[in-house]
Every structure is written in structure tokens, then in C-alpha cells.
Design a protein around this motif. Structure first.
Motif, PDB file in Angstrom:
ATOM      1  N   PHE A  30       0.838  -1.193   0.000  1.00 43.35           N
ATOM      2  CA  PHE A  30       0.000   0.000   0.000  1.00 43.35           C
ATOM      3  C   PHE A  30       0.876   1.246   0.000  1.00 43.35           C
ATOM      4  CE2 PHE A  30      -2.557  -3.310   1.762  1.00 43.35           C
ATOM      5  CZ  PHE A  30      -3.862  -3.012   1.437  1.00 43.35           C
ATOM      6  N   ILE A  31       0.316   2.354  -0.439  1.00 44.04           N
ATOM      7  CA  ILE A  31       0.964   3.652  -0.310  1.00 44.04           C
ATOM      8  C   ILE A  31       0.305   4.334   0.881  1.00 44.04           C
ATOM      9  CG2 ILE A  31       1.289   5.923  -1.343  1.00 44.04           C
ATOM     10  CD1 ILE A  31       1.427   4.474  -4.063  1.00 44.04           C
ATOM     11  N   GLU A  32       1.064   4.449   1.967  1.00 41.77           N
ATOM     12  CA  GLU A  32       0.550   5.075   3.182  1.00 41.77           C
ATOM     13  C   GLU A  32       0.836   6.574   3.136  1.00 41.77           C
ATOM     14  OE1 GLU A  32       0.791   4.575   8.022  1.00 41.77           O
ATOM     15  OE2 GLU A  32       2.440   3.828   6.805  1.00 41.77           O
ATOM     16  N   ILE A  33      -0.198   7.368   3.285  1.00 39.70           N
ATOM     17  CA  ILE A  33      -0.055   8.822   3.284  1.00 39.70           C
ATOM     18  C   ILE A  33       0.387   9.260   4.676  1.00 39.70           C
ATOM     19  CG2 ILE A  33      -1.221  11.037   2.890  1.00 39.70           C
ATOM     20  CD1 ILE A  33      -0.936   9.177   0.376  1.00 39.70           C
ATOM     21  N   LEU A  34       1.496   9.970   4.748  1.00 44.11           N
ATOM     22  CA  LEU A  34       2.071  10.403   6.023  1.00 44.11           C
ATOM     23  C   LEU A  34       1.846  11.882   6.311  1.00 44.11           C
ATOM     24  CD1 LEU A  34       5.512   8.591   5.661  1.00 44.11           C
ATOM     25  CD2 LEU A  34       3.476   7.781   6.898  1.00 44.11           C
ATOM     26  N   ASP A  35       1.651  12.665   5.261  1.00 39.46           N
ATOM     27  CA  ASP A  35       1.500  14.109   5.419  1.00 39.46           C
ATOM     28  C   ASP A  35       0.533  14.615   4.354  1.00 39.46           C
ATOM     29  OD1 ASP A  35       1.941  16.611   6.484  1.00 39.46           O
ATOM     30  OD2 ASP A  35       3.957  16.846   5.650  1.00 39.46           O
ATOM     31  N   LYS A  36      -0.131  15.699   4.641  1.00 37.50           N
ATOM     32  CA  LYS A  36      -1.122  16.258   3.725  1.00 37.50           C
ATOM     33  C   LYS A  36      -0.470  16.751   2.432  1.00 37.50           C
ATOM     34  CE  LYS A  36      -4.600  19.932   3.494  1.00 37.50           C
ATOM     35  NZ  LYS A  36      -5.279  20.993   4.278  1.00 37.50           N
ATOM     36  N   ILE A  37      -1.093  16.367   1.321  1.00 34.84           N
ATOM     37  CA  ILE A  37      -0.719  16.853  -0.002  1.00 34.84           C
ATOM     38  C   ILE A  37      -1.998  17.425  -0.612  1.00 34.84           C
ATOM     39  CG2 ILE A  37       0.024  16.204  -2.333  1.00 34.84           C
ATOM     40  CD1 ILE A  37       2.299  16.068  -0.374  1.00 34.84           C
ATOM     41  N   GLU A  38      -1.905  18.634  -1.158  1.00 37.63           N
ATOM     42  CA  GLU A  38      -3.103  19.275  -1.694  1.00 37.63           C
ATOM     43  C   GLU A  38      -2.764  20.044  -2.960  1.00 37.63           C
ATOM     44  OE1 GLU A  38      -6.796  21.331   0.367  1.00 37.63           O
ATOM     45  OE2 GLU A  38      -4.992  22.547   0.627  1.00 37.63           O
ATOM     46  N   VAL A  39      -3.668  19.982  -3.922  1.00 36.25           N
ATOM     47  CA  VAL A  39      -3.571  20.763  -5.145  1.00 36.25           C
ATOM     48  C   VAL A  39      -4.849  21.577  -5.259  1.00 36.25           C
ATOM     49  CG1 VAL A  39      -3.406  20.670  -7.663  1.00 36.25           C
ATOM     50  CG2 VAL A  39      -2.107  19.046  -6.272  1.00 36.25           C
ATOM     51  N   VAL A  40      -4.687  22.884  -5.461  1.00 42.85           N
ATOM     52  CA  VAL A  40      -5.830  23.787  -5.593  1.00 42.85           C
ATOM     53  C   VAL A  40      -5.695  24.532  -6.913  1.00 42.85           C
ATOM     54  CG1 VAL A  40      -7.050  25.749  -4.581  1.00 42.85           C
ATOM     55  CG2 VAL A  40      -5.969  24.062  -3.086  1.00 42.85           C
ATOM     56  N   GLU A  41      -6.770  24.529  -7.673  1.00 47.04           N
ATOM     57  CA  GLU A  41      -6.836  25.284  -8.928  1.00 47.04           C
ATOM     58  C   GLU A  41      -8.148  26.044  -8.930  1.00 47.04           C
ATOM     59  OE1 GLU A  41      -6.413  22.508 -12.161  1.00 47.04           O
ATOM     60  OE2 GLU A  41      -4.389  21.923 -11.549  1.00 47.04           O
ATOM     61  N   GLY A  42      -8.106  27.312  -8.570  1.00 44.82           N
ATOM     62  CA  GLY A  42      -9.330  28.107  -8.475  1.00 44.82           C
ATOM     63  C   GLY A  42     -10.234  27.545  -7.401  1.00 44.82           C
ATOM     64  N   ALA A  46      -8.062  18.986  -4.654  1.00 47.63           N
ATOM     65  CA  ALA A  46      -7.862  17.544  -4.427  1.00 47.63           C
ATOM     66  C   ALA A  46      -6.820  17.406  -3.330  1.00 47.63           C
ATOM     67  CB  ALA A  46      -7.415  16.844  -5.696  1.00 47.63           C
ATOM     68  N   THR A  47      -7.119  16.563  -2.344  1.00 56.47           N
ATOM     69  CA  THR A  47      -6.275  16.450  -1.165  1.00 56.47           C
ATOM     70  C   THR A  47      -6.104  14.991  -0.765  1.00 56.47           C
ATOM     71  OG1 THR A  47      -7.295  18.503  -0.379  1.00 56.47           O
ATOM     72  CG2 THR A  47      -5.999  17.273   1.219  1.00 56.47           C
ATOM     73  N   LEU A  48      -4.907  14.645  -0.326  1.00 53.71           N
ATOM     74  CA  LEU A  48      -4.637  13.368   0.335  1.00 53.71           C
ATOM     75  C   LEU A  48      -4.154  13.679   1.740  1.00 53.71           C
ATOM     76  CD1 LEU A  48      -2.803  11.409  -2.488  1.00 53.71           C
ATOM     77  CD2 LEU A  48      -4.952  10.733  -1.400  1.00 53.71           C
ATOM     78  N   THR A  49      -4.734  13.000   2.751  1.00 49.47           N
ATOM     79  CA  THR A  49      -4.327  13.166   4.140  1.00 49.47           C
ATOM     80  C   THR A  49      -4.187  11.791   4.785  1.00 49.47           C
ATOM     81  OG1 THR A  49      -6.652  13.419   4.793  1.00 49.47           O
ATOM     82  CG2 THR A  49      -5.378  15.453   4.468  1.00 49.47           C
ATOM     83  N   PRO A  50      -3.430  11.701   5.882  1.00 45.89           N
ATOM     84  CA  PRO A  50      -3.281  10.415   6.569  1.00 45.89           C
ATOM     85  C   PRO A  50      -4.624   9.894   7.102  1.00 45.89           C
ATOM     86  CG  PRO A  50      -1.587  11.956   7.290  1.00 45.89           C
ATOM     87  CD  PRO A  50      -2.579  12.749   6.473  1.00 45.89           C
ATOM     88  N   ALA A  51      -4.791   8.579   7.053  1.00 45.55           N
ATOM     89  CA  ALA A  51      -5.943   7.882   7.624  1.00 45.55           C
ATOM     90  C   ALA A  51      -5.549   6.424   7.803  1.00 45.55           C
ATOM     91  CB  ALA A  51      -7.171   8.008   6.731  1.00 45.55           C
ATOM     92  N   ALA A 180       6.047  12.598   2.273  1.00 43.30           N
ATOM     93  CA  ALA A 180       4.610  12.566   2.544  1.00 43.30           C
ATOM     94  C   ALA A 180       3.995  11.177   2.415  1.00 43.30           C
ATOM     95  CB  ALA A 180       3.897  13.539   1.611  1.00 43.30           C
ATOM     96  N   TRP A 181       4.790  10.171   2.047  1.00 47.75           N
ATOM     97  CA  TRP A 181       4.233   8.831   1.875  1.00 47.75           C
ATOM     98  C   TRP A 181       5.333   7.779   2.027  1.00 47.75           C
ATOM     99  CZ3 TRP A 181       5.818   5.599  -2.168  1.00 47.75           C
ATOM    100  CH2 TRP A 181       6.631   6.207  -3.125  1.00 47.75           C
ATOM    101  N   ARG A 182       4.896   6.542   2.186  1.00 44.18           N
ATOM    102  CA  ARG A 182       5.821   5.404   2.201  1.00 44.18           C
ATOM    103  C   ARG A 182       5.055   4.164   1.767  1.00 44.18           C
ATOM    104  NH1 ARG A 182       6.383   4.014   8.686  1.00 44.18           N
ATOM    105  NH2 ARG A 182       4.164   3.611   8.981  1.00 44.18           N
ATOM    106  N   TYR A 183       5.803   3.174   1.319  1.00 42.76           N
ATOM    107  CA  TYR A 183       5.190   1.882   1.032  1.00 42.76           C
ATOM    108  C   TYR A 183       5.012   1.136   2.343  1.00 42.76           C
ATOM    109  CZ  TYR A 183       5.900   2.382  -3.975  1.00 42.76           C
ATOM    110  OH  TYR A 183       5.852   2.806  -5.270  1.00 42.76           O
ATOM    111  N   ARG A 184       3.893   0.442   2.470  1.00 39.31           N
ATOM    112  CA  ARG A 184       3.628  -0.364   3.649  1.00 39.31           C
ATOM    113  C   ARG A 184       2.963  -1.649   3.189  1.00 39.31           C
ATOM    114  NH1 ARG A 184       0.343   1.561   8.978  1.00 39.31           N
ATOM    115  NH2 ARG A 184       0.691  -0.319  10.159  1.00 39.31           N
ATOM    116  N   ALA A 185       3.409  -2.767   3.720  1.00 41.96           N
ATOM    117  CA  ALA A 185       2.861  -4.061   3.318  1.00 41.96           C
ATOM    118  C   ALA A 185       2.076  -4.685   4.461  1.00 41.96           C
ATOM    119  CB  ALA A 185       3.982  -4.995   2.888  1.00 41.96           C
TER     120      ALA A 185
END
Length: 194
Positions: A30-42, A46-51, A180-185
Motif C-alpha cells: 500500500f501507499i501510506e499517506i504520512l502528510d497532507k498533499i493538496e492541489v488547488v486550482e481556483g 484535491a487532497t490526500l491526508t493520513p488515515a 509525505a508517503w511510504r510503502y507499507r505491506a
């Protein structure tokens, strides 16, 4: 390009079910999200956050009364994907389809493979499969857009008025931020083929 069929993922799920599953030799990655990544256009975001699991939330807003404002927020696993999103078709407005056809594109497009809207009404005689099929299809699109990463996400995706372009920008932003991410099995039980 893959055939659109009815614009949902249901025909693909049905084919995979017929083929069956079998246990793999390696644990699922899996790709584990470790930190918030966000893209804003106007007004699009779209956002990825840890969960601790994969979650998908999406919000859309269209001037057409056939769609209006819709929101969905789901914890996503195999069964939820099947039950909540797989049957949700793509959609478009009649004037967009006509413009594409005038350019020689979307030649196979019809109400057989998309929900078509004209003004405030749905043209498909059978109507919608779900009252909020539009936003659910957008969530389905986002899951597909994220899967170009090559592994399922362990985190939360939120899309507001987003589409393929901003989702792709989010994937690129995630890959550009290795902190902001790592692989996790995990060792996961897979059903044996029947």
C-alpha cells in the motif's frame, strides 16, 4: 483506451469475478499517506491526508437541476467499492457530446455508455441508477486516477469540484514529496478462486 462499456466499472468487476482470485506469494503493498498533499486550482481542490484506511470524499456542484450539489463520503474497501461505486456511470451534457462529435471524437458515445443531460433533465429513458450517481461516478474516477500510483492508498482522498486533471496533478505532487508517503505491506487474506 479501454472500452467504455456503460461508463461504470461494473462490467470489469463482473469479468474479474468470472476469472476468480488466487492467493499471491507476496504481501500486498500500500501507499501510506504520512502528510497532507493538496492541489488547488481556483475553486477546485484535491487532497490526500493520513488515515488508517482508504477513504474517499467528493463534492460536485453543477448549475443543472438534474445534478445540483452532491457529496459522498465513504470508507472504501472491496465490498464498499462494489456496493457504493462500481455501477455509477460517466455523464456528460448533450452540447458537449455534439461538440466532440463535430471534432470527430466520441463517435461511440451514446446513452448506452453515459448519462446524458440536456439543461435540467436526464435524457436516458431508464434514468439514474442512484439519486447521487453523478458524484459517485466522480469518486470512482478519482480512485482510478489514484491507482496509476501502482498500489492502493492508505489515506483519505477529498475532491471538491475536481476532475482527472487535478487528480493527476495530485498524484504528481505526491510523488514529488517523498516525505509525505511510504510503502507499507500487510499480509492480507485473498479468496481462493472458485
Amino acid at each position: 483506451e479501454m472500452p467504455i462499456m456503460d461508463g461504470s466499472s461494473l462490467p470489469f468487476i463482473q469479468m474479474l469475478d468470472r476469472a476468480g482470485r488466487r492467493r499471491q506469494d507476496q504481501p500486498r503493498r500500500f501507499i501510506e499517506i504520512l502528510d497532507k498533499i493538496e492541489v488547488v486550482e481556483g475553486d477546485k481542490r484535491a487532497t490526500l491526508t493520513p488515515a488508517s484506511q482508504f477513504e474517499v470524499a467528493f463534492e460536485i456542484s453543477f448549475a443543472s437541476a438534474a445534478i445540483g450539489r452532491q457529496r459522498v463520503d465513504l470508507v472504501m474497501d472491496d465490498q464498499a467499492f462494489r456496493d457504493e461505486l462500481a455501477d455509477c456511470r460517466t455523464f456528460g451534457f448533450l452540447h458537449e457530446v455534439e461538440a466532440l462529435r463535430a471534432m470527430g471524437l466520441a463517435r461511440g458515445g451514446s446513452m448506452e455508455n453515459a448519462v446524458v443531460i440536456e439543461g435540467d433533465r436526464i435524457l436516458n429513458p431508464e434514468g439514474l441508477r442512484r439519486p447521487d450517481e453523478f458524484v459517485r461516478h466522480k469518486a470512482l474516477d478519482a480512485i482510478g486516477d489514484l491507482f496509476v500510483l501502482g498500489a492502493p492508498i492508505l489515506g483519505r482522498f477529498e475532491g471538491v469540484l475536481a476532475g482527472h486533471g487535478i487528480n493527476n496533478a495530485l498524484v504528481r505532487a505526491l510523488m514529488a514529496a517523498p516525505h509525505a508517503w511510504r510503502y507499507r505491506a500487510f499480509v492480507e487474506e485473498l479468496a481462493e478462486a472458485v
